[in-house]
Design a protein around this motif. Structure first.
Motif, PDB file in Angstrom:
ATOM      1  N   THR A 153       9.945   1.492  10.715  1.00 36.03           N
ATOM      2  CA  THR A 153       9.140   2.687  10.935  1.00 36.03           C
ATOM      3  C   THR A 153       8.700   3.264   9.596  1.00 36.03           C
ATOM      4  O   THR A 153       9.518   3.409   8.685  1.00 36.03           O
ATOM      5  CB  THR A 153       9.937   3.748  11.719  1.00 36.03           C
ATOM      6  N   LYS A 154       7.424   3.617   9.491  1.00 33.07           N
ATOM      7  CA  LYS A 154       6.907   4.240   8.277  1.00 33.07           C
ATOM      8  C   LYS A 154       6.091   5.471   8.648  1.00 33.07           C
ATOM      9  O   LYS A 154       5.263   5.426   9.565  1.00 33.07           O
ATOM     10  CB  LYS A 154       6.024   3.261   7.485  1.00 33.07           C
ATOM     11  N   VAL A 155       6.355   6.536   7.934  1.00 32.85           N
ATOM     12  CA  VAL A 155       5.568   7.757   8.068  1.00 32.85           C
ATOM     13  C   VAL A 155       4.829   7.963   6.753  1.00 32.85           C
ATOM     14  O   VAL A 155       5.444   7.999   5.685  1.00 32.85           O
ATOM     15  CB  VAL A 155       6.450   8.974   8.385  1.00 32.85           C
ATOM     16  N   ASN A 156       3.513   8.077   6.827  1.00 35.53           N
ATOM     17  CA  ASN A 156       2.687   8.222   5.626  1.00 35.53           C
ATOM     18  C   ASN A 156       1.927   9.541   5.671  1.00 35.53           C
ATOM     19  O   ASN A 156       1.429   9.947   6.729  1.00 35.53           O
ATOM     20  CB  ASN A 156       1.693   7.060   5.510  1.00 35.53           C
ATOM     21  N   TYR A 157       1.834  10.143   4.513  1.00 39.54           N
ATOM     22  CA  TYR A 157       1.117  11.413   4.387  1.00 39.54           C
ATOM     23  C   TYR A 157       0.099  11.301   3.257  1.00 39.54           C
ATOM     24  O   TYR A 157       0.389  10.770   2.184  1.00 39.54           O
ATOM     25  CB  TYR A 157       2.084  12.556   4.092  1.00 39.54           C
ATOM     26  N   ARG A 158      -1.105  11.771   3.515  1.00 37.98           N
ATOM     27  CA  ARG A 158      -2.136  11.870   2.489  1.00 37.98           C
ATOM     28  C   ARG A 158      -2.619  13.305   2.452  1.00 37.98           C
ATOM     29  O   ARG A 158      -3.020  13.871   3.482  1.00 37.98           O
ATOM     30  CB  ARG A 158      -3.301  10.931   2.803  1.00 37.98           C
ATOM     31  N   ILE A 209      -2.286  13.568  -3.523  1.00 36.46           N
ATOM     32  CA  ILE A 209      -0.912  13.562  -3.010  1.00 36.46           C
ATOM     33  C   ILE A 209      -0.791  12.490  -1.928  1.00 36.46           C
ATOM     34  O   ILE A 209      -1.581  12.448  -0.995  1.00 36.46           O
ATOM     35  CB  ILE A 209      -0.512  14.931  -2.416  1.00 36.46           C
ATOM     36  N   LYS A 210       0.194  11.621  -2.083  1.00 38.09           N
ATOM     37  CA  LYS A 210       0.513  10.652  -1.037  1.00 38.09           C
ATOM     38  C   LYS A 210       2.027  10.518  -0.957  1.00 38.09           C
ATOM     39  O   LYS A 210       2.733  10.625  -1.969  1.00 38.09           O
ATOM     40  CB  LYS A 210      -0.151   9.287  -1.290  1.00 38.09           C
ATOM     41  N   GLN A 215       0.800  -1.228   0.000  1.00 40.78           N
ATOM     42  CA  GLN A 215       0.000   0.000   0.000  1.00 40.78           C
ATOM     43  C   GLN A 215       0.832   1.278   0.000  1.00 40.78           C
ATOM     44  O   GLN A 215       0.356   2.336  -0.411  1.00 40.78           O
ATOM     45  CB  GLN A 215      -0.944   0.008   1.198  1.00 40.78           C
ATOM     46  N   ASP A 216       2.101   1.207   0.432  1.00 43.73           N
ATOM     47  CA  ASP A 216       2.926   2.409   0.494  1.00 43.73           C
ATOM     48  C   ASP A 216       3.721   2.655  -0.785  1.00 43.73           C
ATOM     49  O   ASP A 216       4.475   3.630  -0.871  1.00 43.73           O
ATOM     50  CB  ASP A 216       3.896   2.323   1.680  1.00 43.73           C
ATOM     51  N   THR A 251       4.123  10.980  -4.375  1.00 39.16           N
ATOM     52  CA  THR A 251       3.409  10.882  -5.649  1.00 39.16           C
ATOM     53  C   THR A 251       2.324  11.943  -5.709  1.00 39.16           C
ATOM     54  O   THR A 251       1.509  12.066  -4.783  1.00 39.16           O
ATOM     55  CB  THR A 251       2.767   9.489  -5.824  1.00 39.16           C
ATOM     56  N   TRP A 252       2.359  12.707  -6.783  1.00 36.66           N
ATOM     57  CA  TRP A 252       1.240  13.591  -7.113  1.00 36.66           C
ATOM     58  C   TRP A 252       0.527  12.980  -8.300  1.00 36.66           C
ATOM     59  O   TRP A 252       1.141  12.633  -9.307  1.00 36.66           O
ATOM     60  CB  TRP A 252       1.719  14.991  -7.470  1.00 36.66           C
ATOM     61  N   SER A 253      -0.785  12.803  -8.191  1.00 37.37           N
ATOM     62  CA  SER A 253      -1.527  12.165  -9.277  1.00 37.37           C
ATOM     63  C   SER A 253      -2.874  12.837  -9.468  1.00 37.37           C
ATOM     64  O   SER A 253      -3.416  13.465  -8.548  1.00 37.37           O
ATOM     65  CB  SER A 253      -1.735  10.672  -8.993  1.00 37.37           C
TER      66      SER A 253
END
Length: 816
Positions: A723-728, A704-705, A85-86, A657-659
């Protein structure tokens, strides 16, 4: 220790005379040291691992998640989608963190979108064999409209696999080799590991309950005095055990069993008594794999996966609505692979099945609330919408070969498949949708009459059996060659399926230029054709449905006979005129070396999806038709920046990613059944089903993700952290504005584009080696999702005031 004198003869052929000569070369005395092959380590020695790898200059759209990272990141549930998913250009449902009992209960893999494609437009494979459902996986909710034709909860993947058995997970979002077809989004291949040459046992388990979840309460639209719904009451667990069993020196086997389950307590609506009702999901996975080495250049492989799934559901505002759906997926194959000289080949025959069956009451009745003692609403419901069976069988043979040719590599292959899909409603179904107060005498057999209420309208759905069978053929070839500092891969894939009787040719071209040392420019132009979704073909064989009405005179007690008011016919479509949906892609990527042994990549992907299936409506007043067309289209544009690197015991990865995904407003092939529930949106009146479908599309299209990953091992590899940092980014969605509008004397709810705020979260996986010896290892695992308890800004359903905050999974793994 031995010393032996060696000489080596070099053989050459002169181009002019074809004479052969040999010239010995004296190698002198060589030292030969006798040694034995060391046994394989009994357990996997965990260390910092790459989050994923994706820097092949030719395969610029391919990302690979390795076995080490899969093991580290799988402390929680067995959802294989969590592994991917990332990745850039992969999106899951933005409402994944919405607190609904159905979402919590499900232990299936989540659906996902790749490069702007729909969730059913991917080619999902296990060991290169497709496990894609050909039924409609969009219309899988528990609404009456969907349940009449589909089993709720089904996903685009028909066979599930335990992540702990994977060697790798490959995702191809662009620039895909001609070897792979049958998708508009992307291709995913889950590779199951090869059995070990030594005996090993591996056992693992995990647990989560409602006490391990912190819920975020949303009170933004609560009315004064309104009480929020209660927090979910649930638990989940998973467990697996596997054995590597070398039966002989040449015959290696792997056997495994895993089980994931959930139990969720549903609370009936207070107007239906407020009773607690438990429901369960159970997912099992059985696997046996064997590898037989016949000779140095010939091996045989056999594998069988069986993944039964049970899902229970009870509506909170309908009595006697319990239903159970059993969905069993199975995949088996036998393969032979080998080489002759420099030519390698592989041949594989497989059978994949999916059997989904629902057990539910065949009649649903609406009563006036005052006439029953089990409900205090103005209208009360009982029953369900009947049994429904779906069966899919896929038979497939594939062959591929790679051989050197003209200073390059020539690859080609063939795929032959046969698919059988069946949908069966074994019993007639009656849905009584309107009722009226009634105090007269009930006729025998009238289930809608109870002395205080009588039915005035119903729809009759006859028992029906539908079947679609078709064969498909594909031939692909690909040539790759390095010319100076330019690498060219040119391919062609030809496909035909007898269902639509279309012959499709998909060119694939990738050019890679190393214009500086280890610095590459990759450009690709490709076409992809869609996989087969035959739900509409099954629905074209539906029996017509009939709506009946009758009148009731409360003052005289007179009840009229039932009279036919409307007939709804099946879908209409012409396979001679329908085209196969396709996607044309342009992609470019720049790959640079960086410090920390890293790589930096800037990539863009542009897709034009055309000839997508759509529907148009014909309504004569009494008859209602749907016509299949190719008027659907969409565009996708994405820019991605990726970096990976590391040092010593630390590995890093980051991507953003910008989509933009643009749909051109067509009605999709699923159609919309309920035209009575309409709303106003974007200048026109639309059905609520249309609104829901537009929302479903948007839910997989965050503009944006971004993701940052850090994998590290500490204290001599005793502790491994991931460790994962996710931004939406902020996100627009379609929602109720709480306003109304009147058009032609009719009043409609006004829907408009609303905004969700951006969302930043951090997830942490911990693996601690409690026992860490050469022969055995006991690992304790913890998975903390949303460490800082951020609000996910998911859509909250009406009456559901909670969202998922911080969550904790606990688990273990023992290996010997």
């Amino acid at each position: 220790m031995k010393f032996t004198h060696f000489s080596l003869a070099v053989v050459a052929i002169t181009p002019c005379s074809n004479m052969v000569y040999a010239e010995p070369i004296d190698l002198g005395e060589l030292e030969i040291v006798e040694s034995t092959v060391q046994d394989e380590p009994a357990v996997q020695q965990h260390k910092a691992a790459d989050i994923y790898k994706s820097y092949d200059p030719i395969d610029s759209g391919k990302s690979v998640i390795g076995k080490e990272m899969i093991s580290q990141s799988q402390a929680g549930d067995n959802d294989t989608t969590r592994l991917i998913q990332d990745l850039p250009n992969v999106q899951i449902d933005i409402d994944q963190e919405e607190v609904s009992l159905q979402r919590i209960q499900s232990v299936r893999p989540s659906d996902f979108s790749i490069s702007g494609g729909a969730t059913f437009e991917n080619n999902i494979m296990i060991d290169g064999i497709g496990v894609n459902s050909v039924q409609d996986t969009l219309s899988n909710s528990f609404s009456d409209d969907d349940q009449l034709e589909f089993n709720a909860g089904v996903t685009a993947q028909s066979v599930y696999v335990d992540p702990s058995l994977l060697e790798s997970a490959e995702v191809m979002d662009s620039n895909v080799s001609a070897k792979y077809g049958q998708f508009l989004g992307g291709a995913v291949n889950y590779k199951i590991r090869t059995p070990s040459k030594q005996f090993h046992m591996n056992m693992s388990g995990g647990y989560q309950a409602d006490e391990m979840v912190h819920y975020k309460r949303d009170n933004s639209d609560m009315e004064e005095g309104e009480e929020p719904s209660s927090k979910p009451n649930f638990y989940k667990y998973n467990g697996s055990i596997s054995f590597d069993l070398p039966l002989t020196e040449n015959l290696l086997t792997l056997v495994s069993y895993s089980r994931s389950a959930s139990k969720v307590t549903y609370t009936n609506d207070e107007t239906y008594g407020g009773d607690n009702v438990p429901n369960r999901d159970i997912s099992e996975n059985y696997l046996i794999k064997g590898v037989y080495t016949y000779s140095d250049n010939l091996s045989f492989i056999g594998q069988l996966i069986y993944s039964p799934y049970i899902h229970q559901y009870t509506s909170s505002n309908v009595i006697n609505s319990f239903q159970e759906t059993s969905s069993s997926g199975m995949q088996g194959y036998i393969a032979a692979e080998g080489y002759q000289g420099l030519t390698t080949w592989n041949s594989k025959f497989s059978i994949t099945t999916n059997d989904s069956s629902r057990d539910a009451a065949d009649t649903k009745v609406r009563y006036v609330g005052s006439s029953v003692d089990w409900c205090s609403k103005s209208n009360c419901y009982e029953g369900s919408l009947g049994d429904l069976d779906f069966l899919q069988k896929d038979y497939r043979w594939s062959f591929d070969m790679t051989t050197p040719l003209w200073s390059g590599d020539f690859r080609w292959g063939a795929d032959l498949s046969y698919t059988q899909a069946e949908r069966n409603r074994p019993n007639d179904v009656y849905s009584y949708t309107t009722s009226k107060k009634w105090t007269g005498t009930c006729e025998d057999g009238d289930i809608t009459c109870n002395g205080g209420s009588i039915g005035t309208g119903y729809t009759y759905y006859p028992a029906n059996f539908a079947e679609v069978t078709y064969s498909s053929q594909a031939l692909w070839l690909e040539y790759e060659r390095q010319i100076a500092n330019v690498n060219i891969r040119a391919g062609l894939r030809g496909e035909h399926n007898e269902f639509l009787n279309n012959y499709n040719v998909a060119p694939r071209l990738t050019v890679n230029w190393e214009f500086l040392t280890d610095t590459y420019l990759t450009i690709g132009a490709n076409r992809y054709y869609a996989n087969n979704m035959v739900s509409y073909a099954l629905r074209s064989q539906d029996a017509s449905t009939y709506a009946y009405k009758r009148t009731v005179n409360s003052s005289t007690g007179e009840v009229s006979d039932w009279a036919l008011k409307k007939t709804t016919s099946a879908y209409l479509f012409d396979t001679d005129t329908l085209k196969t949906p396709y996607s044309d892609e342009l992609t470019a990527a720049l790959t640079f070396p960086t410090p920390l042994q890293g790589n930096l990549r800037l990539k863009t992907v542009y897709r034009q999806n055309r000839d997508r299936f759509s529907v148009s409506d014909t309504n004569t007043g009494t008859d209602y038709y749907r016509n299949m067309e190719n008027e659907g289209k969409s565009d996708y544009l994405a820019y991605t920046l990726e970096w990976s690197g590391g040092f010593e015991h630390h590995r890093f990865n980051a991507n953003v990613t910008w989509s933009e995904t643009h749909y051109f407003g067509q009605k999709t092939y699923t159609g919309y059944e309920d035209t009575s529930d309409e709303v106003y949106y974007s200048g026109s009146v639309m059905t609520r089903d249309e609104i829901n479908e537009l929302s479903d599309i948007d839910n997989y299209a965050s503009p944006i993700k971004a993701s940052i990953g850090w994998s590290a091992d500490w204290f001599n590899r005793r502790l491994v952290t991931n460790t994962k940092v996710n931004y939406r980014g902020s996100y627009s969605y379609i929602g109720d504005s709480q306003e109304n509008i009147e058009i032609d004397s009719s009043t409609y709810d006004v829907y408009e584009d609303l905004k969700k705020e951006s969302f930043l979260t951090m997830d942490l996986n911990l693996l601690y080696k409690l026992i860490n010896s050469e022969k055995q290892q006991l690992n304790l695992k913890a998975s903390v999702k949303n460490v800082f308890d951020s609000s996910p800004n998911a859509t909250t359903s009406e009456g559901k005031r909670y969202q998922t905050g911080r969550t904790l999974w606990l688990g273990f793994n023992y290996a010997m």
